[in-house]
Design a protein around this motif. Structure first.
Motif, PDB file in Angstrom:
ATOM      1  N   GLU A 125      45.367  34.491  36.178  1.00 52.24           N
ATOM      2  CA  GLU A 125      45.839  35.869  36.368  1.00 52.24           C
ATOM      3  C   GLU A 125      44.701  36.881  36.476  1.00 52.24           C
ATOM      4  OE1 GLU A 125      48.806  33.567  33.835  1.00 52.24           O
ATOM      5  OE2 GLU A 125      46.634  33.881  33.825  1.00 52.24           O
ATOM      6  N   ALA A 126      43.471  36.484  36.176  1.00 50.09           N
ATOM      7  CA  ALA A 126      42.348  37.422  36.183  1.00 50.09           C
ATOM      8  C   ALA A 126      42.149  38.014  37.574  1.00 50.09           C
ATOM      9  CB  ALA A 126      41.073  36.718  35.729  1.00 50.09           C
ATOM     10  N   ARG A 127      41.844  39.306  37.591  1.00 49.48           N
ATOM     11  CA  ARG A 127      41.537  40.006  38.846  1.00 49.48           C
ATOM     12  C   ARG A 127      40.264  40.811  38.631  1.00 49.48           C
ATOM     13  NH1 ARG A 127      45.843  43.654  40.813  1.00 49.48           N
ATOM     14  NH2 ARG A 127      45.148  43.186  42.936  1.00 49.48           N
ATOM     15  N   PHE A 128      39.446  40.863  39.657  1.00 51.85           N
ATOM     16  CA  PHE A 128      38.118  41.443  39.562  1.00 51.85           C
ATOM     17  C   PHE A 128      37.958  42.544  40.617  1.00 51.85           C
ATOM     18  CE2 PHE A 128      38.255  37.060  38.329  1.00 51.85           C
ATOM     19  CZ  PHE A 128      37.442  36.950  37.214  1.00 51.85           C
ATOM     20  N   ARG A 129      37.123  43.542  40.288  1.00 49.94           N
ATOM     21  CA  ARG A 129      36.890  44.613  41.265  1.00 49.94           C
ATOM     22  C   ARG A 129      35.597  45.334  40.934  1.00 49.94           C
ATOM     23  NH1 ARG A 129      40.047  50.277  42.312  1.00 49.94           N
ATOM     24  NH2 ARG A 129      39.194  50.656  44.400  1.00 49.94           N
ATOM     25  N   LEU A 130      34.876  45.745  41.986  1.00 48.79           N
ATOM     26  CA  LEU A 130      33.641  46.523  41.858  1.00 48.79           C
ATOM     27  C   LEU A 130      33.869  47.859  42.578  1.00 48.79           C
ATOM     28  CD1 LEU A 130      31.299  43.532  42.709  1.00 48.79           C
ATOM     29  CD2 LEU A 130      31.495  44.611  40.454  1.00 48.79           C
ATOM     30  N   PRO A 131      34.506  48.837  41.915  1.00 43.25           N
ATOM     31  CA  PRO A 131      34.993  50.042  42.604  1.00 43.25           C
ATOM     32  C   PRO A 131      34.025  51.226  42.611  1.00 43.25           C
ATOM     33  CG  PRO A 131      35.811  50.037  40.367  1.00 43.25           C
ATOM     34  CD  PRO A 131      34.907  48.820  40.503  1.00 43.25           C
ATOM     35  N   ALA A 143      23.886  45.006  39.216  1.00 47.03           N
ATOM     36  CA  ALA A 143      24.802  44.361  40.163  1.00 47.03           C
ATOM     37  C   ALA A 143      24.292  44.435  41.597  1.00 47.03           C
ATOM     38  CB  ALA A 143      26.188  44.996  40.071  1.00 47.03           C
ATOM     39  N   SER A 144      23.561  45.499  41.950  1.00 49.72           N
ATOM     40  CA  SER A 144      23.077  45.620  43.322  1.00 49.72           C
ATOM     41  C   SER A 144      22.049  44.538  43.649  1.00 49.72           C
ATOM     42  CB  SER A 144      22.480  47.009  43.564  1.00 49.72           C
ATOM     43  OG  SER A 144      21.361  47.237  42.714  1.00 49.72           O
ATOM     44  N   MET A 145      21.461  43.919  42.639  1.00 52.43           N
ATOM     45  CA  MET A 145      20.556  42.787  42.847  1.00 52.43           C
ATOM     46  C   MET A 145      21.249  41.452  42.563  1.00 52.43           C
ATOM     47  SD  MET A 145      16.858  42.013  41.020  1.00 52.43           S
ATOM     48  CE  MET A 145      16.039  43.346  41.896  1.00 52.43           C
ATOM     49  N   LEU A 146      22.073  41.413  41.514  1.00 53.85           N
ATOM     50  CA  LEU A 146      22.647  40.146  41.073  1.00 53.85           C
ATOM     51  C   LEU A 146      23.785  39.655  41.958  1.00 53.85           C
ATOM     52  CD1 LEU A 146      22.623  40.711  37.208  1.00 53.85           C
ATOM     53  CD2 LEU A 146      21.134  39.207  38.527  1.00 53.85           C
ATOM     54  N   VAL A 147      24.605  40.557  42.490  1.00 51.51           N
ATOM     55  CA  VAL A 147      25.717  40.091  43.339  1.00 51.51           C
ATOM     56  C   VAL A 147      25.202  39.482  44.638  1.00 51.51           C
ATOM     57  CG1 VAL A 147      27.848  40.729  44.532  1.00 51.51           C
ATOM     58  CG2 VAL A 147      27.378  41.662  42.261  1.00 51.51           C
ATOM     59  N   PRO A 148      24.240  40.104  45.352  1.00 57.93           N
ATOM     60  CA  PRO A 148      23.677  39.409  46.523  1.00 57.93           C
ATOM     61  C   PRO A 148      23.003  38.088  46.163  1.00 57.93           C
ATOM     62  CG  PRO A 148      23.087  41.733  46.556  1.00 57.93           C
ATOM     63  CD  PRO A 148      23.715  41.468  45.217  1.00 57.93           C
ATOM     64  N   HIS A 154      25.957  39.602  52.666  1.00 55.42           N
ATOM     65  CA  HIS A 154      27.130  40.126  53.363  1.00 55.42           C
ATOM     66  C   HIS A 154      28.361  40.155  52.464  1.00 55.42           C
ATOM     67  CE1 HIS A 154      24.528  38.991  56.827  1.00 55.42           C
ATOM     68  NE2 HIS A 154      24.937  40.173  57.226  1.00 55.42           N
ATOM     69  N   LYS A 155      28.523  39.123  51.647  1.00 54.18           N
ATOM     70  CA  LYS A 155      29.659  39.124  50.724  1.00 54.18           C
ATOM     71  C   LYS A 155      29.494  40.228  49.691  1.00 54.18           C
ATOM     72  CE  LYS A 155      33.594  37.399  49.747  1.00 54.18           C
ATOM     73  NZ  LYS A 155      34.673  37.387  50.754  1.00 54.18           N
ATOM     74  N   ALA A 156      28.263  40.445  49.218  1.00 53.20           N
ATOM     75  CA  ALA A 156      28.016  41.510  48.254  1.00 53.20           C
ATOM     76  C   ALA A 156      28.363  42.872  48.848  1.00 53.20           C
ATOM     77  CB  ALA A 156      26.557  41.483  47.807  1.00 53.20           C
ATOM     78  N   ALA A 157      27.990  43.086  50.120  1.00 55.68           N
ATOM     79  CA  ALA A 157      28.315  44.354  50.776  1.00 55.68           C
ATOM     80  C   ALA A 157      29.832  44.547  50.855  1.00 55.68           C
ATOM     81  CB  ALA A 157      27.699  44.384  52.180  1.00 55.68           C
ATOM     82  N   MET A 160      31.203  45.380  47.274  1.00 57.69           N
ATOM     83  CA  MET A 160      30.823  46.660  46.672  1.00 57.69           C
ATOM     84  C   MET A 160      31.078  47.858  47.580  1.00 57.69           C
ATOM     85  SD  MET A 160      27.613  45.795  44.183  1.00 57.69           S
ATOM     86  CE  MET A 160      26.637  44.738  45.232  1.00 57.69           C
ATOM     87  N   MET A 161      31.095  47.667  48.890  1.00 55.95           N
ATOM     88  CA  MET A 161      31.363  48.791  49.775  1.00 55.95           C
ATOM     89  C   MET A 161      32.857  49.017  49.979  1.00 55.95           C
ATOM     90  SD  MET A 161      28.372  48.423  52.635  1.00 55.95           S
ATOM     91  CE  MET A 161      26.648  48.715  52.200  1.00 55.95           C
TER      92      MET A 161
END
Length: 251
Positions: A125-131, A143-148, A154-157, A160-161
């Motif tokens: 049921e977990a849901r995630f978001r970077l708003p 996060a701007s370094m770790l997510v890429p 491209h997935k990070a963009a 987060m965008m």
């Protein structure tokens, strides 16, 4: 210690639970202080050999409490770190193994803190978001370094965008999550994993964690850059208008 942060220690594991279910565990300044206290205690106490982060039965953390986030603060003393800074850098510099159990929503800081965990289990049921962009802000906690680094540029963009929700299966595919477990099995399994890690050789564990992480000086510098930008964005009319609208009473 904040009344909304529950801490227990057993079998070499410090379990830290965010517990403000009426607000979906949204973090306040006091909760940041409680989390920072628990991390600092765990780092300093040799009897604690693993840290386990979780939330309530159905929610991990829905991000920052916007009203508390916008509340006026006394002028900061550069010699005294704020509660959020203590939490951010305490988490990033934590040298012992860190396990997270995510039963539900993980939004904003509730999602980015997982980037600093070593092993993450989530319920279906977990849901995630970077708003962050939608709130007029920028990413935090590195996060701007770790997510890429984790999911690719491209997935990070996209994450987060666009700032859209993604589910536990997508989080597992991208590497945010190790395993998906039924909610009833989530905390017992995370606790068992934390206890197993706590029994491992301490110095070998510390060195292995250090080797597995990205280079720390660039990460810490990026975290500080993000903090400066967030402070600037919070004063921007664009962000002030967005947050005022979020807080507007719903009819």
């Amino acid at each position: 210690m904040s009344e909304h942060i529950r801490v227990s220690v057993a079998d070499g594991v410090c379990t830290v639970a965010m517990h403000r279910p009426e607000k979906k565990n949204a973090l306040t300044r006091d909760m940041y202080a409680g989390l920072a206290d628990a991390i600092e205690r765990s780092a300093a106490d040799p009897a604690i050999r693993c840290l386990l982060l979780t939330g309530t039965e159905e929610v991990f953390c829905a991000g920052n409490d916007i009203a508390d986030f916008r509340a006026p603060r006394p002028a900061e003393d550069p010699a005294v770190p704020t509660p959020s800074r203590r939490f951010y850098f305490g988490l990033a510099n934590f040298e012992k193994p860190l396990v997270a159990a995510v039963p539900g929503l993980a939004i904003g800081i509730g999602c980015t803190m997982l980037l600093h965990a070593d092993i993450v289990y989530a319920a279906p049921e977990a849901r995630f978001r970077l708003p962050f962009v939608d709130l007029g802000l920028v990413p935090e906690l590195g996060a701007s370094m770790l997510v890429p680094w984790l999911a690719g540029k491209h997935k990070a963009a996209e994450l987060m965008m666009l700032g859209e929700f993604f589910d536990a299966a997508a989080a597992e595919r991208m590497g945010f999550v190790n395993r998906i477990l039924d909610r009833a099995e989530l905390l017992p399994n995370a606790t068992a994993t934390a206890r197993a890690l706590a029994e491992k050789p301490v110095e070998a564990m510390r060195l292995t964690k250090r080797l597995l992480r990205p280079e720390m000086p660039p990460l810490l510098a990026r975290m500080e850059e993000e903090r400066v930008l967030i402070a600037e964005r919070l004063r921007a009319p664009e962000t002030q208008a967005i947050m005022a609208n979020v807080l507007k009473p719903k009819r």
